[in-house]
Design an enzyme around this catalytic site. Structure first.
Site: not given
Length: 295
Positions: A140, A165, A239, A242, A265, A274
């Protein structure tokens, strides 16, 4: 609400807008940003990235692109109102656009052919290293900005994200192409760019043109240059890289759980968004090369 009414929005719209504002304010509080005057452009972009990845607790998966667009639009209205009423001197959204002018879907906006074009557009090892960090490693924006020299182990071929994150840590395997580019940048270019004895500059892996730590905004500027040079759509964001690596890894056969760990994640549901994109099953060895990333 009077402001929304004055510019023509119905009561039904007010309720929808309130949901977006509530989520934005809760997010700001978690980031310890307690004043709208302290909200920066990068904070807005980070909130947008959060919206793209956070689970949809009502229906599963993630938020729809239309819902995200509505949320970003009402935030723009908020800052326009504060600016118009002179409650705010600087509007952090003045240079940002989250409208539907460019369809921001979770489709694979960057194909393997696009990635190859970007690499061919590189003039320096530093540019290749940047692509390696944001695409090859799937970092990120803020993770890339926080990357330090000690976080990359060339001998073992691993990169450590020490504070991703939500404060989560993860280990990212480096494929042969990325490892070679990061090594070459570190040993041949970085030392010549470093300018300053402050601890932060010395610790930082990527150095900007001023000899200091490369920040998220600079990553964005450098990538935009490459996108333009490669002849790709200039509205592609950091982004999207990613999104691209997630899709490419799934297409190459990597298991969903491993892709989840690779990207950091929190929920496997985020990674599963995805899965419907992988319409073809690609060979293990691609033109870019994912063969050294374990599945």
């Amino acid at each position: 609400m009077k402001y929304l009414q004055a510019i023509g929005y119905s009561e039904a719209s007010w309720k929808t807008f309130t949901t977006g504002l509530r989520e934005f304010f809760c997010w700001l509080e978690k980031q310890k940003i307690l004043s709208l005057e302290k909200v920066s452009e990068s904070d807005i972009e980070n909130f947008y990235s959060y919206q793209q990845e956070r689970p949809n607790n009502m229906t599963g998966g993630t938020l729809s692109e239309s819902r995200i667009t509505i949320h970003m639009y009402v935030i723009k209205l908020l800052f326009c109102y504060l600016e118009d009423t002179e409650q705010l001197q600087i509007n952090p959204m003045s240079n940002l656009d989250y409208t539907h002018s460019y369809k921001r879907t979770r489709e694979n906006l960057l194909s393997l052919a696009d990635i190859e074009k970007l690499y061919k557009a590189c003039d320096t090892v530093k540019q290749r290293a940047i692509l390696g960090i944001i695409y090859g490693c799937g970092l990120r924006r803020q993770e890339a900005a926080k990357l330090n020299v000690r976080d990359i182990h060339f001998k073992s071929g691993l990169l450590y994200v020490r504070q991703g994150k939500g404060g989560r840590k993860r280990t990212v395997p480096l494929n042969t192409t990325v490892l070679k580019d990061l090594k070459e940048y570190y040993y041949n270019e970085r030392s010549g760019e470093l300018n300053g004895n402050d601890t932060d500059s010395i610790e930082a892996f990527m150095i900007n043109k001023h000899g200091r730590r490369m920040r998220g905004r600079t990553y964005n500027v450098e990538v935009k240059k490459l996108i333009k040079a490669a002849g790709l759509n200039t509205q592609i964001t950091l982004h999207h890289f990613r999104h691209a690596i997630a899709t490419h890894l799934l297409e190459s056969g990597m298991k969903t759980g491993h892709v989840k760990d690779f990207l950091g994640h929190q929920s496997i549901e985020t990674t599963q968004t995805y899965l419907h994109l992988t319409t073809t099953q690609m060979k293990k060895t691609t033109s870019y090369g994912t063969e050294t990333i374990p599945d």
